[in-house]
Design an enzyme around this catalytic site. Structure first.
Site, PDB file in Angstrom:
ATOM      1  N   GLY A 164     -74.930  25.549  24.259  1.00  0.00           N
ATOM      2  CA  GLY A 164     -75.044  24.099  24.182  1.00  0.00           C
ATOM      3  C   GLY A 164     -75.356  23.703  22.760  1.00  0.00           C
ATOM      4  N   ILE A 214     -73.789  32.235  29.910  1.00  0.00           N
ATOM      5  CA  ILE A 214     -72.473  31.691  30.252  1.00  0.00           C
ATOM      6  C   ILE A 214     -71.933  30.735  29.190  1.00  0.00           C
ATOM      7  CG2 ILE A 214     -72.741  31.960  32.740  1.00  0.00           C
ATOM      8  CD1 ILE A 214     -73.623  29.058  32.896  1.00  0.00           C
ATOM      9  N   GLY A 215     -72.694  30.460  28.147  1.00  0.00           N
ATOM     10  CA  GLY A 215     -72.172  29.583  27.109  1.00  0.00           C
ATOM     11  C   GLY A 215     -73.243  29.120  26.150  1.00  0.00           C
ATOM     12  N   ASP A 241     -72.067  10.610  21.887  1.00  0.00           N
ATOM     13  CA  ASP A 241     -71.314  11.789  21.453  1.00  0.00           C
ATOM     14  C   ASP A 241     -70.264  12.142  22.507  1.00  0.00           C
ATOM     15  OD1 ASP A 241     -70.591  13.819  19.734  1.00  0.00           O
ATOM     16  OD2 ASP A 241     -72.109  15.232  20.459  1.00  0.00           O
ATOM     17  N   LYS A 260     -80.549  25.954  30.384  1.00  0.00           N
ATOM     18  CA  LYS A 260     -80.364  25.808  28.935  1.00  0.00           C
ATOM     19  C   LYS A 260     -81.704  26.069  28.268  1.00  0.00           C
ATOM     20  CE  LYS A 260     -78.298  22.575  25.621  1.00  0.00           C
ATOM     21  NZ  LYS A 260     -77.644  21.240  25.496  1.00  0.00           N
ATOM     22  N   VAL A 320     -76.939  28.792  27.173  1.00  0.00           N
ATOM     23  CA  VAL A 320     -76.964  28.429  28.588  1.00  0.00           C
ATOM     24  C   VAL A 320     -76.769  29.694  29.426  1.00  0.00           C
ATOM     25  CG1 VAL A 320     -75.959  26.971  30.385  1.00  0.00           C
ATOM     26  CG2 VAL A 320     -75.973  26.187  28.020  1.00  0.00           C
TER      27      VAL A 320
END
Length: 346
Positions: free
Chosen positions: A33, A30-31, A149, A53, A38
């Site tokens: 990191g 889904i993405g 960050d 993750k 992830v």
């Protein structure tokens, strides 16, 4: 497809590295990191979806070690925190050579993607969101964790506009494992490891030691961008950008967009002071300043509404007056008519 934590819109499908890590089953990526991909996963014990993750190594041994340290640091830093505006870590482990972090599965998009898509937050939406993030940072700081960050990509926004602070990979926490000596040598001037240029505090840009007030500055830059639609400092050249952050004073948000209240503009600029001692003393103080702004706005709206109601009632009374005068005139004419009748008769 709905974007989820940590979301990357239109992420191409990719083969799963494994169907299972620990007790968690993986279904789709889904993405991405900062230190790994992830995946959407499922916890069969509690029967809930989670975001997994999975650590991905660097290209060389030194890079791999640093990424691994950051990965472990993320789990330790976020894992010690429990706040409604901070992503929740459920588990972290390394099994069969695969290191992973299991965290809550979030529906929505990160702020970076929302802004890139042209999403415009109004003044109250922006203030509400930033106030909640400031509150989350105040909680993290009270527990010894400095994020370091803070940027739009690390503020996840749920469909109800509820924010979640994510990605504590370079956070400073009491139980972190990063090598201090090596970390100090790798500032943004080298490999852009410790922070993202546009949102770095002046002390970060100078490669100096930072404290919790670095997060206050970075959050101020995020609010600046949400209010004005542009970053406070912009340059394609990283060195020039850093020099701007260190020495140049940004325009007041109200100068960029006159519709922004001066009081809110001053809050943003105080958070972004070059000298940490001139900023808000803490994220908690910034949160309180934003709360007071929101309360003043509510009182002003109530006052305007009340004045509007009173004005409406006044107009209603005025509208009623002509009919009242007509009634009196009718009575007067009637009396005059009766008097004239008797005078004529007698």
């Amino acid at each position: 497809m709905q974007n989820n934590f940590i979301s990357t819109p239109n992420t191409p499908s990719a083969a799963l590295p494994t169907k299972r890590v620990g007790r968690f089953y993986l279904s789709e990526r889904i993405g991405m990191g900062s230190n790994g991909a992830v995946y959407r996963g499922h916890d069969p014990v509690i029967d809930r979806d989670v975001a997994i993750k999975i650590f991905s190594a660097g290209n060389n041994a030194a890079d791999k070690k640093q990424r691994e340290q950051q990965f472990i640091n993320e789990a330790r830093a976020a894992g010690r925190l429990s706040h409604p505006n901070i992503v929740t870590i459920f588990d972290a482990s390394s099994e069969g050579g695969t290191a992973f972090i299991a965290m809550e599965f979030l529906q929505g998009k990160d702020l970076r993607h929302l802004l890139a898509e042209g999403k415009q937050f109004d003044i109250i939406e922006t203030t509400n969101l930033i106030q909640k993030v400031a509150e989350a940072l105040a909680y993290a700081h009270a527990n010894g964790v400095i994020h370091r960050d803070i940027k739009p990509a690390n503020i996840f926004v749920l469909p109800n506009q509820h924010p979640k602070v994510v990605d504590f990979g370079i956070a400073r926490a009491p139980n972190r494992v990063l090598d201090e000596t090596r970390e100090q040598a790798h500032t943004l001037f080298n490999n852009n490891i410790l922070g993202t240029p546009n949102y770095m505090s002046p002390e970060q840009a100078n490669g100096k030691q930072v404290n919790a007030l670095t997060d206050v500055y970075s959050l101020g830059t995020v609010m600046y961008e949400m209010l004005t639609g542009q970053k406070p400092f912009q340059s394609q050249d990283v060195d020039k950008l850093l020099q701007q952050i260190v020495s140049k004073v940004a325009k007041y948000p109200s100068e960029v967009r006159p519709s922004i209240p001066d009081s809110l503009s001053k809050i943003v600029m105080k958070a972004m002071q070059k000298d940490p001692a001139a900023r808000y003393e803490s994220a908690a103080e910034l949160s309180l300043a934003l709360e007071k702004f929101l309360e003043r706005d509510k009182k002003l709206k109530r006052k305007r509404q009340k004045q509007g109601d009173e004005s409406s009632n006044y107009r209603d009374d005025e509208d009623k007056q002509p009919s009242s005068w007509l009634s009196w005139l009718a009575v007067a004419f009637a009396v005059a008519g009766v008097a004239a009748y008797f005078m004529h008769r007698f």
